[in-house]
Scaffold this motif. Sequence first.
Motif, PDB file in Angstrom:
ATOM      1  N   GLU A  89       0.825  -1.214   0.000  1.00 58.69           N
ATOM      2  CA  GLU A  89       0.000   0.000   0.000  1.00 58.69           C
ATOM      3  C   GLU A  89       0.857   1.262   0.000  1.00 58.69           C
ATOM      4  O   GLU A  89       0.577   2.218  -0.718  1.00 58.69           O
ATOM      5  N   LEU A  90       1.907   1.257   0.813  1.00 61.09           N
ATOM      6  CA  LEU A  90       2.765   2.433   0.937  1.00 61.09           C
ATOM      7  C   LEU A  90       3.947   2.420  -0.030  1.00 61.09           C
ATOM      8  O   LEU A  90       4.685   3.397  -0.110  1.00 61.09           O
ATOM      9  N   GLY A  91       4.141   1.314  -0.740  1.00 59.10           N
ATOM     10  CA  GLY A  91       5.284   1.212  -1.642  1.00 59.10           C
ATOM     11  C   GLY A  91       6.597   1.329  -0.892  1.00 59.10           C
ATOM     12  O   GLY A  91       7.525   1.992  -1.342  1.00 59.10           O
ATOM     13  N   ARG A  92       6.679   0.645   0.249  1.00 56.15           N
ATOM     14  CA  ARG A  92       7.837   0.804   1.132  1.00 56.15           C
ATOM     15  C   ARG A  92       8.655  -0.472   1.229  1.00 56.15           C
ATOM     16  O   ARG A  92       8.113  -1.568   1.352  1.00 56.15           O
ATOM     17  N   ALA A  93       9.974  -0.293   1.185  1.00 56.89           N
ATOM     18  CA  ALA A  93      10.921  -1.397   1.347  1.00 56.89           C
ATOM     19  C   ALA A  93      11.985  -0.977   2.347  1.00 56.89           C
ATOM     20  O   ALA A  93      12.113   0.205   2.681  1.00 56.89           O
ATOM     21  N   GLU A  94      12.748  -1.966   2.820  1.00 56.63           N
ATOM     22  CA  GLU A  94      13.845  -1.700   3.751  1.00 56.63           C
ATOM     23  C   GLU A  94      15.125  -2.298   3.207  1.00 56.63           C
ATOM     24  O   GLU A  94      15.152  -3.441   2.759  1.00 56.63           O
ATOM     25  N   ILE A  95      16.194  -1.509   3.251  1.00 57.11           N
ATOM     26  CA  ILE A  95      17.514  -1.983   2.858  1.00 57.11           C
ATOM     27  C   ILE A  95      18.265  -2.401   4.122  1.00 57.11           C
ATOM     28  O   ILE A  95      18.122  -1.788   5.177  1.00 57.11           O
ATOM     29  N   GLY A  96      19.025  -3.474   4.012  1.00 59.02           N
ATOM     30  CA  GLY A  96      19.860  -3.939   5.110  1.00 59.02           C
ATOM     31  C   GLY A  96      21.172  -4.458   4.547  1.00 59.02           C
ATOM     32  O   GLY A  96      21.241  -4.836   3.378  1.00 59.02           O
ATOM     33  N   PHE A  97      22.195  -4.496   5.376  1.00 59.61           N
ATOM     34  CA  PHE A  97      23.514  -4.892   4.873  1.00 59.61           C
ATOM     35  C   PHE A  97      24.417  -5.347   6.001  1.00 59.61           C
ATOM     36  O   PHE A  97      24.326  -4.869   7.123  1.00 59.61           O
ATOM     37  N   VAL A  98      25.283  -6.303   5.661  1.00 61.90           N
ATOM     38  CA  VAL A  98      26.330  -6.779   6.552  1.00 61.90           C
ATOM     39  C   VAL A  98      27.570  -6.950   5.690  1.00 61.90           C
ATOM     40  O   VAL A  98      27.532  -7.627   4.659  1.00 61.90           O
ATOM     41  N   MET A  99      28.660  -6.345   6.125  1.00 61.91           N
ATOM     42  CA  MET A  99      29.893  -6.338   5.335  1.00 61.91           C
ATOM     43  C   MET A  99      30.990  -7.110   6.068  1.00 61.91           C
ATOM     44  O   MET A  99      31.083  -7.052   7.294  1.00 61.91           O
ATOM     45  N   ASN A 100      31.815  -7.815   5.320  1.00 62.21           N
ATOM     46  CA  ASN A 100      32.991  -8.440   5.900  1.00 62.21           C
ATOM     47  C   ASN A 100      33.986  -7.328   6.240  1.00 62.21           C
ATOM     48  O   ASN A 100      34.419  -6.592   5.352  1.00 62.21           O
ATOM     49  N   PRO A 101      34.366  -7.172   7.512  1.00 57.94           N
ATOM     50  CA  PRO A 101      35.266  -6.087   7.905  1.00 57.94           C
ATOM     51  C   PRO A 101      36.610  -6.107   7.179  1.00 57.94           C
ATOM     52  O   PRO A 101      37.250  -5.063   7.050  1.00 57.94           O
ATOM     53  N   ASP A 102      37.030  -7.270   6.703  1.00 52.58           N
ATOM     54  CA  ASP A 102      38.295  -7.348   5.971  1.00 52.58           C
ATOM     55  C   ASP A 102      38.249  -6.557   4.667  1.00 52.58           C
ATOM     56  O   ASP A 102      39.290  -6.266   4.079  1.00 52.58           O
ATOM     57  N   HIS A 103      37.042  -6.230   4.206  1.00 56.73           N
ATOM     58  CA  HIS A 103      36.883  -5.537   2.925  1.00 56.73           C
ATOM     59  C   HIS A 103      36.295  -4.147   3.088  1.00 56.73           C
ATOM     60  O   HIS A 103      35.885  -3.528   2.098  1.00 56.73           O
ATOM     61  N   SER A 104      36.260  -3.633   4.312  1.00 54.26           N
ATOM     62  CA  SER A 104      35.740  -2.285   4.512  1.00 54.26           C
ATOM     63  C   SER A 104      36.812  -1.261   4.160  1.00 54.26           C
ATOM     64  O   SER A 104      37.999  -1.592   4.081  1.00 54.26           O
ATOM     65  N   GLY A 105      36.376  -0.040   3.931  1.00 57.26           N
ATOM     66  CA  GLY A 105      37.317   1.034   3.627  1.00 57.26           C
ATOM     67  C   GLY A 105      37.679   1.167   2.164  1.00 57.26           C
ATOM     68  O   GLY A 105      38.566   1.942   1.820  1.00 57.26           O
ATOM     69  N   HIS A 106      37.007   0.430   1.281  1.00 55.40           N
ATOM     70  CA  HIS A 106      37.322   0.490  -0.148  1.00 55.40           C
ATOM     71  C   HIS A 106      36.150   0.983  -0.996  1.00 55.40           C
ATOM     72  O   HIS A 106      36.234   0.976  -2.224  1.00 55.40           O
ATOM     73  N   GLY A 107      35.045   1.350  -0.353  1.00 54.27           N
ATOM     74  CA  GLY A 107      33.876   1.827  -1.084  1.00 54.27           C
ATOM     75  C   GLY A 107      32.979   0.734  -1.628  1.00 54.27           C
ATOM     76  O   GLY A 107      32.026   1.021  -2.351  1.00 54.27           O
ATOM     77  N   TYR A 108      33.243  -0.519  -1.268  1.00 50.62           N
ATOM     78  CA  TYR A 108      32.422  -1.625  -1.789  1.00 50.62           C
ATOM     79  C   TYR A 108      30.979  -1.546  -1.286  1.00 50.62           C
ATOM     80  O   TYR A 108      30.037  -1.802  -2.036  1.00 50.62           O
ATOM     81  N   ALA A 109      30.802  -1.200  -0.007  1.00 54.32           N
ATOM     82  CA  ALA A 109      29.443  -1.118   0.540  1.00 54.32           C
ATOM     83  C   ALA A 109      28.659  -0.002  -0.132  1.00 54.32           C
ATOM     84  O   ALA A 109      27.466  -0.156  -0.415  1.00 54.32           O
TER      85      ALA A 109
END
Length: 194
Positions: A89-109
């Motif tokens: 009815e509201l056209g609503r969705a939710e985004i969620g995410f979990v990243m491997n910390p070994d790959h953070s800091g590179h803009g992948y997320a």
Amino acid sequence: MRPVVTERLLLRSFTKSDLDDLYDIQRRPDVARYLFWNARTLEETREALAVRITQTELAAEGENLAIAVELRETGRLIADFNLEWLSAELGRAEIGFVMNPDHSGHGYATEAGAEVLRMAFESYGFHRVVGLCNGNNHSSQRLMERLGMRREAFFVQGEMLKGERADLAVYAMLATDWEQGAGAARSGERTARG
């Protein structure tokens, strides 16, 4: 879901072969710290993966699209994204995410998140996408801000997390925001940090 290729990533459905890489993410206490579940055993990860493998499309309210994020250079799973259909009815969705910390800091997320938002608005036609996170999870808050989502609320002790009261940060983006270029993918924005 049909696989989607970005500059450095492949977004696709989960497969049984993702078990080791998913376990490498879910076994970590630092990853589970702000999530509703604790660090998982291999067997618990296997059970979670069995569910994720079935979440391949959004056809009705209440369904979740599980998105495996693979680093194209290595073929390894580095993140786990969700797009959940909350309200027809509201056209609503939710985004969620979990990243491997070994790959953070590179803009992948940021790269993956921008593509998930594009799918939400352009492929599925949602009016509004929300993102919720623990008020102490500053990395997730910064990611949603980089994606062009606006912070709409901060509920002090508005959630229970593992038996403790926790703050809740609420972010959102409208389809009109996306169309006007607020999203990171729409503006061509790329960051060196993810």
